[in-house]
Structure formats: structure tokens, C-alpha cells
Design a protein around this motif. Sequence first.
Motif, PDB file in Angstrom:
ATOM      1  N   SER A   1       0.827  -1.207   0.000  1.00  0.00           N
ATOM      2  CA  SER A   1       0.000   0.000   0.000  1.00  0.00           C
ATOM      3  C   SER A   1       0.864   1.261   0.000  1.00  0.00           C
ATOM      4  O   SER A   1       0.491   2.270  -0.602  1.00  0.00           O
ATOM      5  N   ASP A   2       2.029   1.213   0.662  1.00  0.00           N
ATOM      6  CA  ASP A   2       2.940   2.360   0.633  1.00  0.00           C
ATOM      7  C   ASP A   2       3.444   2.627  -0.777  1.00  0.00           C
ATOM      8  O   ASP A   2       3.715   3.768  -1.148  1.00  0.00           O
ATOM      9  N   GLY A   3       3.585   1.574  -1.575  1.00  0.00           N
ATOM     10  CA  GLY A   3       4.043   1.738  -2.951  1.00  0.00           C
ATOM     11  C   GLY A   3       3.042   2.421  -3.852  1.00  0.00           C
ATOM     12  O   GLY A   3       3.384   2.912  -4.924  1.00  0.00           O
ATOM     13  N   ARG A   4       1.777   2.472  -3.431  1.00  0.00           N
ATOM     14  CA  ARG A   4       0.734   3.107  -4.238  1.00  0.00           C
ATOM     15  C   ARG A   4       0.458   4.554  -3.835  1.00  0.00           C
ATOM     16  O   ARG A   4      -0.233   5.263  -4.560  1.00  0.00           O
ATOM     17  N   MET A   5       0.978   4.976  -2.696  1.00  0.00           N
ATOM     18  CA  MET A   5       0.705   6.341  -2.223  1.00  0.00           C
ATOM     19  C   MET A   5       1.891   7.247  -2.540  1.00  0.00           C
ATOM     20  O   MET A   5       3.036   6.907  -2.218  1.00  0.00           O
ATOM     21  N   PRO A   6       1.656   8.395  -3.171  1.00  0.00           N
ATOM     22  CA  PRO A   6       2.757   9.297  -3.519  1.00  0.00           C
ATOM     23  C   PRO A   6       3.612   9.707  -2.312  1.00  0.00           C
ATOM     24  O   PRO A   6       4.822   9.841  -2.433  1.00  0.00           O
ATOM     25  N   ARG A   7       2.983   9.867  -1.157  1.00  0.00           N
ATOM     26  CA  ARG A   7       3.720  10.312   0.029  1.00  0.00           C
ATOM     27  C   ARG A   7       4.710   9.263   0.531  1.00  0.00           C
ATOM     28  O   ARG A   7       5.757   9.600   1.083  1.00  0.00           O
ATOM     29  N   THR A   8       4.410   7.977   0.314  1.00  0.00           N
ATOM     30  CA  THR A   8       5.242   6.918   0.891  1.00  0.00           C
ATOM     31  C   THR A   8       5.924   6.033  -0.149  1.00  0.00           C
ATOM     32  O   THR A   8       6.697   5.146   0.215  1.00  0.00           O
ATOM     33  N   MET A   9       5.683   6.265  -1.416  1.00  0.00           N
ATOM     34  CA  MET A   9       6.205   5.344  -2.437  1.00  0.00           C
ATOM     35  C   MET A   9       7.735   5.357  -2.566  1.00  0.00           C
ATOM     36  O   MET A   9       8.306   4.407  -3.095  1.00  0.00           O
ATOM     37  N   LYS A  10       8.399   6.395  -2.062  1.00  0.00           N
ATOM     38  CA  LYS A  10       9.862   6.455  -2.180  1.00  0.00           C
ATOM     39  C   LYS A  10      10.577   5.897  -0.960  1.00  0.00           C
ATOM     40  O   LYS A  10      11.803   5.962  -0.872  1.00  0.00           O
ATOM     41  N   ARG A  11       9.835   5.335  -0.013  1.00  0.00           N
ATOM     42  CA  ARG A  11      10.466   4.710   1.149  1.00  0.00           C
ATOM     43  C   ARG A  11      11.253   3.485   0.691  1.00  0.00           C
ATOM     44  O   ARG A  11      10.988   2.917  -0.378  1.00  0.00           O
ATOM     45  N   PRO A  12      12.232   3.041   1.479  1.00  0.00           N
ATOM     46  CA  PRO A  12      13.114   1.955   1.034  1.00  0.00           C
ATOM     47  C   PRO A  12      12.421   0.646   0.646  1.00  0.00           C
ATOM     48  O   PRO A  12      12.787   0.041  -0.353  1.00  0.00           O
ATOM     49  N   LEU A  13      11.436   0.196   1.401  1.00  0.00           N
ATOM     50  CA  LEU A  13      10.775  -1.066   1.051  1.00  0.00           C
ATOM     51  C   LEU A  13       9.894  -0.956  -0.189  1.00  0.00           C
ATOM     52  O   LEU A  13      10.022  -1.790  -1.094  1.00  0.00           O
ATOM     53  N   PRO A  14       9.008   0.013  -0.273  1.00  0.00           N
ATOM     54  CA  PRO A  14       8.175   0.097  -1.487  1.00  0.00           C
ATOM     55  C   PRO A  14       8.976   0.357  -2.758  1.00  0.00           C
ATOM     56  O   PRO A  14       8.612  -0.094  -3.832  1.00  0.00           O
ATOM     57  N   SER A  15      10.085   1.081  -2.636  1.00  0.00           N
ATOM     58  CA  SER A  15      10.895   1.379  -3.816  1.00  0.00           C
ATOM     59  C   SER A  15      11.922   0.284  -4.106  1.00  0.00           C
ATOM     60  O   SER A  15      12.720   0.413  -5.018  1.00  0.00           O
ATOM     61  N   HIS A  16      11.912  -0.785  -3.312  1.00  0.00           N
ATOM     62  CA  HIS A  16      12.777  -1.959  -3.483  1.00  0.00           C
ATOM     63  C   HIS A  16      14.266  -1.664  -3.304  1.00  0.00           C
ATOM     64  O   HIS A  16      15.115  -2.381  -3.823  1.00  0.00           O
ATOM     65  N   ARG A  17      14.582  -0.595  -2.569  1.00  0.00           N
ATOM     66  CA  ARG A  17      15.987  -0.353  -2.221  1.00  0.00           C
ATOM     67  C   ARG A  17      16.417  -1.259  -1.083  1.00  0.00           C
ATOM     68  O   ARG A  17      17.602  -1.524  -0.914  1.00  0.00           O
ATOM     69  N   VAL A  18      15.457  -1.724  -0.286  1.00  0.00           N
ATOM     70  CA  VAL A  18      15.702  -2.693   0.776  1.00  0.00           C
ATOM     71  C   VAL A  18      14.771  -3.864   0.517  1.00  0.00           C
ATOM     72  O   VAL A  18      13.579  -3.682   0.281  1.00  0.00           O
ATOM     73  N   GLN A  19      15.318  -5.068   0.540  1.00  0.00           N
ATOM     74  CA  GLN A  19      14.515  -6.261   0.308  1.00  0.00           C
ATOM     75  C   GLN A  19      13.758  -6.658   1.573  1.00  0.00           C
ATOM     76  O   GLN A  19      14.102  -6.258   2.684  1.00  0.00           O
ATOM     77  N   ARG A  20      12.727  -7.462   1.395  1.00  0.00           N
ATOM     78  CA  ARG A  20      11.830  -7.838   2.490  1.00  0.00           C
ATOM     79  C   ARG A  20      12.546  -8.621   3.595  1.00  0.00           C
ATOM     80  O   ARG A  20      12.390  -8.300   4.775  1.00  0.00           O
ATOM     81  N   LEU A  21      13.291  -9.660   3.258  1.00  0.00           N
ATOM     82  CA  LEU A  21      13.915 -10.508   4.282  1.00  0.00           C
ATOM     83  C   LEU A  21      14.918  -9.742   5.141  1.00  0.00           C
ATOM     84  O   LEU A  21      14.864  -9.853   6.372  1.00  0.00           O
ATOM     85  N   PRO A  22      15.829  -8.964   4.576  1.00  0.00           N
ATOM     86  CA  PRO A  22      16.729  -8.194   5.444  1.00  0.00           C
ATOM     87  C   PRO A  22      15.977  -7.224   6.362  1.00  0.00           C
ATOM     88  O   PRO A  22      16.380  -7.026   7.506  1.00  0.00           O
ATOM     89  N   ALA A  23      14.888  -6.644   5.883  1.00  0.00           N
ATOM     90  CA  ALA A  23      14.103  -5.734   6.725  1.00  0.00           C
ATOM     91  C   ALA A  23      13.475  -6.491   7.895  1.00  0.00           C
ATOM     92  O   ALA A  23      13.470  -6.011   9.034  1.00  0.00           O
TER      93      ALA A  23
END
Length: 68
Positions: free
Chosen positions: A8-30
Motif C-alpha cells: 500500500s505504501d508503494g501506491r501512495m505518492p507520500r510513501t512510495m519512495k520509502r526503502p521497502l516500497p521502492s525496493h531499495r531494501v529487500q523484504r527478508l533483510p528488513a
Amino acid sequence: NHVLERESDGRMPRTMKRPLPSHRVQRLPAILFGLSLLLVGAFLLFEFVNATAGLMGLATWAGYVLLY
């Protein structure tokens, strides 16, 4: 919480650039990083404060991550 809301963060303009939605950080390491913080924090509360503080810390985590 960030891992659970990454879609859902990946669909919102305010949160889409966060590390997880933008895939800069992968799910398992997080997940592993979050769990390591939980374990270290709980250990420190149990060891250097008391069991009540440790249990309250774990309950706060559970409430935030599982209920929120």
C-alpha cells in the motif's frame, strides 16, 4: 509494520519512495533487522530494568505490529 504495508505504501505518492516500497531494501533483510532490534531491546529491558519492562516492551511491539 513497514514490511506489512509495503504494497500500500508503494501506491501512495507520500510513501512510495520509502526503502521497502521502492525496493531499495529487500523484504527478508528488513524482517531480520526488525527482529534483531526486537530481541536486543527486549533483552536489554529484561536484563537491565526488570521483567515488567521487558514484557511491556514486547506487548507494545505486538500491539503495534500485529494489531495496528
